[in-house]
Write a protein that holds these residues in place. Structure first.
Motif, PDB file in Angstrom:
ATOM      1  N   VAL A 178      85.619 -16.289 -95.189  1.00 26.08           N
ATOM      2  CA  VAL A 178      85.068 -15.363 -94.345  1.00 26.08           C
ATOM      3  C   VAL A 178      84.047 -15.953 -93.499  1.00 26.08           C
ATOM      4  N   ARG A 179      83.271 -17.069 -93.786  1.00 26.96           N
ATOM      5  CA  ARG A 179      82.184 -17.301 -93.155  1.00 26.96           C
ATOM      6  C   ARG A 179      81.949 -18.861 -92.758  1.00 26.96           C
ATOM      7  N   ASN A 180      82.875 -19.491 -93.408  1.00 27.68           N
ATOM      8  CA  ASN A 180      83.058 -21.081 -93.142  1.00 27.68           C
ATOM      9  C   ASN A 180      83.989 -21.308 -91.997  1.00 27.68           C
ATOM     10  N   SER A 181      83.527 -21.893 -91.038  1.00 23.04           N
ATOM     11  CA  SER A 181      84.247 -21.978 -89.740  1.00 23.04           C
ATOM     12  C   SER A 181      85.456 -22.910 -89.970  1.00 23.04           C
ATOM     13  N   ARG A 182      84.962 -24.101 -90.707  1.00 23.01           N
ATOM     14  CA  ARG A 182      85.935 -25.197 -90.848  1.00 23.01           C
ATOM     15  C   ARG A 182      87.201 -24.743 -91.846  1.00 23.01           C
ATOM     16  N   MET A 183      86.536 -24.208 -92.759  1.00 28.65           N
ATOM     17  CA  MET A 183      88.006 -23.638 -93.612  1.00 28.65           C
ATOM     18  C   MET A 183      88.735 -22.674 -92.921  1.00 28.65           C
ATOM     19  N   ILE A 184      88.220 -21.695 -92.235  1.00 31.77           N
ATOM     20  CA  ILE A 184      88.832 -20.863 -91.502  1.00 31.77           C
ATOM     21  C   ILE A 184      89.830 -21.652 -90.490  1.00 31.77           C
ATOM     22  N   ASP A 185      89.587 -22.621 -89.979  1.00 33.94           N
ATOM     23  CA  ASP A 185      90.128 -23.290 -88.844  1.00 33.94           C
ATOM     24  C   ASP A 185      91.451 -24.157 -89.577  1.00 33.94           C
ATOM     25  N   VAL A 186      90.879 -24.577 -90.779  1.00 31.23           N
ATOM     26  CA  VAL A 186      92.029 -25.534 -91.452  1.00 31.23           C
ATOM     27  C   VAL A 186      93.297 -24.481 -91.979  1.00 31.23           C
ATOM     28  N   GLN A 187      92.864 -23.429 -92.469  1.00 31.77           N
ATOM     29  CA  GLN A 187      93.704 -22.479 -93.113  1.00 31.77           C
ATOM     30  C   GLN A 187      94.609 -21.885 -91.871  1.00 31.77           C
ATOM     31  N   THR A 188      94.184 -21.597 -90.967  1.00 29.87           N
ATOM     32  CA  THR A 188      94.742 -21.016 -89.704  1.00 29.87           C
ATOM     33  C   THR A 188      96.016 -22.165 -89.173  1.00 29.87           C
ATOM     34  N   LYS A 189      95.539 -23.392 -89.030  1.00 33.98           N
ATOM     35  CA  LYS A 189      96.098 -24.492 -88.565  1.00 33.98           C
ATOM     36  C   LYS A 189      97.417 -24.545 -89.570  1.00 33.98           C
ATOM     37  N   MET A 190      97.094 -24.584 -90.862  1.00 36.21           N
ATOM     38  CA  MET A 190      98.253 -24.864 -91.742  1.00 36.21           C
ATOM     39  C   MET A 190      99.311 -23.542 -91.770  1.00 36.21           C
ATOM     40  N   ALA A 191      98.779 -22.221 -91.462  1.00 39.84           N
ATOM     41  CA  ALA A 191      99.317 -21.106 -91.170  1.00 39.84           C
ATOM     42  C   ALA A 191     100.235 -21.245 -90.143  1.00 39.84           C
ATOM     43  N   GLY A 192      99.851 -21.738 -89.124  1.00 41.64           N
ATOM     44  CA  GLY A 192     100.631 -21.856 -87.860  1.00 41.64           C
ATOM     45  C   GLY A 192     101.829 -22.975 -88.089  1.00 41.64           C
ATOM     46  N   ARG A 193     101.460 -24.199 -88.681  1.00 35.88           N
ATOM     47  CA  ARG A 193     102.482 -24.956 -88.965  1.00 35.88           C
ATOM     48  C   ARG A 193     103.566 -24.463 -89.925  1.00 35.88           C
ATOM     49  N   ALA A 194     103.046 -23.616 -90.974  1.00 34.72           N
ATOM     50  CA  ALA A 194     104.116 -23.118 -91.937  1.00 34.72           C
ATOM     51  C   ALA A 194     104.835 -21.926 -90.924  1.00 34.72           C
ATOM     52  N   LEU A 195     104.678 -21.412 -90.234  1.00 34.89           N
ATOM     53  CA  LEU A 195     105.193 -20.394 -89.346  1.00 34.89           C
ATOM     54  C   LEU A 195     106.198 -21.001 -88.548  1.00 34.89           C
ATOM     55  N   GLU A 196     105.704 -22.333 -87.859  1.00 35.58           N
ATOM     56  CA  GLU A 196     106.453 -23.066 -86.855  1.00 35.58           C
ATOM     57  C   GLU A 196     107.831 -23.466 -87.746  1.00 35.58           C
ATOM     58  N   LEU A 197     107.755 -24.121 -89.001  1.00 36.40           N
ATOM     59  CA  LEU A 197     108.789 -24.572 -89.746  1.00 36.40           C
ATOM     60  C   LEU A 197     109.704 -23.442 -90.296  1.00 36.40           C
ATOM     61  N   LEU A 198     109.222 -22.355 -90.176  1.00 36.23           N
ATOM     62  CA  LEU A 198     110.456 -21.214 -90.647  1.00 36.23           C
ATOM     63  C   LEU A 198     111.384 -20.858 -89.527  1.00 36.23           C
ATOM     64  N   TYR A 199     111.087 -21.562 -88.436  1.00 31.35           N
ATOM     65  CA  TYR A 199     112.201 -21.258 -87.164  1.00 31.35           C
ATOM     66  C   TYR A 199     112.746 -19.687 -87.251  1.00 31.35           C
ATOM     67  N   LEU A 200     111.839 -18.961 -86.835  1.00 28.99           N
ATOM     68  CA  LEU A 200     112.230 -17.739 -86.624  1.00 28.99           C
ATOM     69  C   LEU A 200     112.670 -17.266 -85.265  1.00 28.99           C
ATOM     70  N   PRO A 201     113.423 -16.247 -85.148  1.00 25.04           N
ATOM     71  CA  PRO A 201     113.982 -16.249 -83.862  1.00 25.04           C
ATOM     72  C   PRO A 201     112.830 -15.964 -82.666  1.00 25.04           C
ATOM     73  N   GLU A 202     112.911 -16.424 -81.649  1.00 22.58           N
ATOM     74  CA  GLU A 202     112.020 -16.579 -80.596  1.00 22.58           C
ATOM     75  C   GLU A 202     111.819 -15.166 -80.011  1.00 22.58           C
ATOM     76  N   GLY A 203     110.550 -14.527 -80.271  1.00 19.49           N
ATOM     77  CA  GLY A 203     110.402 -13.111 -79.353  1.00 19.49           C
ATOM     78  C   GLY A 203     110.684 -12.085 -80.337  1.00 19.49           C
ATOM     79  N   GLN A 204     111.093 -12.493 -81.397  1.00 24.00           N
ATOM     80  CA  GLN A 204     111.666 -11.229 -82.210  1.00 24.00           C
ATOM     81  C   GLN A 204     110.636 -11.059 -83.306  1.00 24.00           C
ATOM     82  N   PRO A 205     109.750  -9.867 -83.630  1.00 26.17           N
ATOM     83  CA  PRO A 205     108.937  -9.663 -84.680  1.00 26.17           C
ATOM     84  C   PRO A 205     109.714  -9.623 -86.043  1.00 26.17           C
TER      85      PRO A 205
END
Length: 266
Positions: free
Chosen positions: A27-54
């Protein structure tokens, strides 16, 4: 693929390791938050979900909800499951938008078949490779997890699981149980030549194998020679030798693939 210092999963079960003090860091460590967020972004990218569709997604080992926040920001709905009460309390305190469930992924994912359009997981799956009590058998817990995950996904959906395998044997244990559960797919290794930036993503398909994306490298120049990754595997559970193609991709030595260790359902 050696890790400096003691690995967290060697210190005991995750529900004890991720106590209030550890949850506070997420919750407080900015570096840890940044790393986790970037990995989540990459994971979502690799899912190849339909663009613009929730989509309706499952976040395994959701912790304090950092990866879930990214999913929400991208317009998706999600449910998170985690074994640590302290981490889930932190997620509640942060008013995350997803639904949260306290549970042990090694005992299966308790949702109806075909509930989710995809799944992400950040830094969680390797915990299933450790036995914290006599009744814990890693192979059985992994199979229970993967077979239930296969069930709760819509047919044709993907799961992208970022993990920190301790060694090649552990990665083989994980991929073997995934294929036994019916998944196809492979492993994408980003930044294979960087000791700090290297990341492993297990990309699973609940249907026929499709293409695996290229891993990220230090350079975007496809013509630049990339040194072989430190990680190698001698043999896989389906009996074919693997070799590194020199760009962070692992392929069948008899039939090279374009990215990742290709898995075939057994």
């Amino acid at each position: 693929m050696a890790f400096r210092g003691k690995r967290p999963e060697h210190g005991g079960p995750p529900e004890l390791f991720y106590d209030k003090n550890e949850a506070r860091k997420y919750v407080r460590n900015s570096r840890m938050i940044d790393v986790q967020t970037k990995m989540a972004g990459r994971a979502l990218e690799l899912l190849y979900l339909p663009e613009g569709q929730p989509c309706y997604l499952l976040d395994i080992g959701c912790g304090s909800g950092l990866s879930g926040d990214y999913l929400s920001d991208e317009g998706h709905y999600w449910v998170g499951i985690d074994i640590s009460p302290a981490m889930l309390d932190a997620a509640l305190d942060r008013d995350t938008e997803g639904d949260l469930l306290l549970g042990d992924m090694g005992q299966g994912i308790p949702f109806k078949p075909g509930s989710f359009d995809g799944c992400v997981s950040i830094s969680a799956i390797q915990w299933l490779c450790n036995a914290n009590k006599k009744s814990d058998i890693p192979a059985k817990r992994l199979y229970c997890f993967f077979s239930s995950l296969y069930s709760v996904l819509v047919r044709g959906a993907r799961a992208v699981l970022q993990l920190y395998p301790e060694n090649s044997e552990q990665l083989e244990l994980i991929t073997t149980q995934a294929t036994k559960a019916g998944f196809t797919g492979g492993v994408v290794v980003d930044f294979p030549n960087s000791a700090k930036a290297k990341k492993f993503y297990l990309c699973l398909f609940s249907g026929p194998s499709t293409f695996l994306p290229k891993p990220l490298n230090e350079s975007n120049d496809d013509d630049e020679e990339v040194q072989e990754s430190e990680f190698t595997r001698e043999r896989t559970s389906w009996g074919h030798a693997l070799r590194c193609s020199g760009n962070g991709c692992y392929s069948n030595a008899e039939q090279p693939c374009t990215a990742g260790i290709m898995l075939e359902a057994v």
